[in-house]
Design a protein around this motif. Structure first.
Motif, PDB file in Angstrom:
ATOM      1  N   ARG A 189      16.780 -12.699  -9.238  1.00  0.00           N
ATOM      2  CA  ARG A 189      17.519 -12.281  -8.064  1.00  0.00           C
ATOM      3  C   ARG A 189      18.914 -12.882  -8.128  1.00  0.00           C
ATOM      4  NH1 ARG A 189      14.439  -9.123  -4.484  1.00  0.00           N
ATOM      5  NH2 ARG A 189      12.299  -9.548  -4.972  1.00  0.00           N
ATOM      6  N   PHE A 190      19.921 -12.010  -7.842  1.00  0.00           N
ATOM      7  CA  PHE A 190      21.303 -12.475  -7.865  1.00  0.00           C
ATOM      8  C   PHE A 190      21.779 -12.739  -6.450  1.00  0.00           C
ATOM      9  CE2 PHE A 190      20.993  -9.915 -11.761  1.00  0.00           C
ATOM     10  CZ  PHE A 190      21.415 -10.855 -12.678  1.00  0.00           C
ATOM     11  N   SER A 191      22.630 -13.711  -6.333  1.00  0.00           N
ATOM     12  CA  SER A 191      23.191 -14.004  -5.016  1.00  0.00           C
ATOM     13  C   SER A 191      24.258 -12.965  -4.702  1.00  0.00           C
ATOM     14  CB  SER A 191      23.790 -15.404  -4.999  1.00  0.00           C
ATOM     15  OG  SER A 191      24.950 -15.435  -5.818  1.00  0.00           O
ATOM     16  N   LYS A 192      24.625 -12.887  -3.437  1.00  0.00           N
ATOM     17  CA  LYS A 192      25.644 -11.930  -3.008  1.00  0.00           C
ATOM     18  C   LYS A 192      26.950 -12.194  -3.748  1.00  0.00           C
ATOM     19  CE  LYS A 192      27.769  -9.796   0.906  1.00  0.00           C
ATOM     20  NZ  LYS A 192      28.123  -8.611   0.221  1.00  0.00           N
ATOM     21  N   LYS A 193      27.297 -13.422  -3.968  1.00  0.00           N
ATOM     22  CA  LYS A 193      28.524 -13.798  -4.664  1.00  0.00           C
ATOM     23  C   LYS A 193      28.488 -13.275  -6.102  1.00  0.00           C
ATOM     24  CE  LYS A 193      31.239 -17.850  -5.780  1.00  0.00           C
ATOM     25  NZ  LYS A 193      31.316 -19.307  -5.742  1.00  0.00           N
ATOM     26  N   ASP A 194      27.338 -13.425  -6.787  1.00  0.00           N
ATOM     27  CA  ASP A 194      27.197 -12.932  -8.155  1.00  0.00           C
ATOM     28  C   ASP A 194      27.272 -11.412  -8.197  1.00  0.00           C
ATOM     29  OD1 ASP A 194      26.947 -15.464  -9.195  1.00  0.00           O
ATOM     30  OD2 ASP A 194      24.740 -15.429  -9.221  1.00  0.00           O
ATOM     31  N   LYS A 195      26.610 -10.767  -7.230  1.00  0.00           N
ATOM     32  CA  LYS A 195      26.638  -9.295  -7.176  1.00  0.00           C
ATOM     33  C   LYS A 195      28.064  -8.792  -6.961  1.00  0.00           C
ATOM     34  CE  LYS A 195      21.961  -8.479  -5.502  1.00  0.00           C
ATOM     35  NZ  LYS A 195      21.149  -7.968  -4.398  1.00  0.00           N
TER      36      LYS A 195
END
Length: 139
Positions: free
Chosen positions: A3-9
């Motif tokens: 799962r990616f964080s919103k920042k990574d996305k």
């Protein structure tokens, strides 16, 4: 499954947009260059056709007039120039061999008349060979 964080996305989405924009810009540049090359190709094809028409016209004129081909004509002209240069060289050689002494007025007149007569006949001979000869045709 990761799962990616919103920042990574957000970072990956921005990177994808930059990549797609770069590819889109490159594709537009290539399309523009392709259009330019097609116009240039059309110009060159038109020029090539014009040159082919000129060659055909010159070939037809050559057949009609019976002219020599350019290579043969060039060789003939070079030989003629060589003869003219040889004539001039011989004339200068003769002039330089004239003895350095004083002549009487009668002798000077006789030498001048003979020289003029000789030069005239040489000139007429060269003129006949290069211009008046029937085997030569005007270009």
């Amino acid at each position: 499954e990761r799962r990616f964080s919103k920042k990574d996305k957000d970072y990956m989405n921005a990177a994808s947009r930059r990549y797609r924009a770069k590819k889109r810009g490159l594709r537009q540049q290539l399309q523009k260059r392709n259009a330019e090359l097609e116009v240039e190709q059309l110009h060159f094809q038109t020029e090539i056709q014009s040159l082919r028409n000129q060659i055909k016209l010159l070939s037809n004129q050559q057949e009609i007039t019976g002219l020599h081909d350019l290579k043969t004509e060039n060789l003939i002209l070079r030989a003629e120039i060589k003869r003219h240069k040889l004539f001039a060289k011989q004339l200068l050689s003769i002039v330089s061999q004239i003895p350095k002494r004083t002549f009487t007025d009668v002798q000077k007149k006789e030498l001048l008349e003979n020289g003029v007569e000789s030069a005239t006949s040489q000139f007429l001979r060269l003129l006949n060979l290069s211009v008046m000869d029937e085997s030569w045709q005007s270009v």
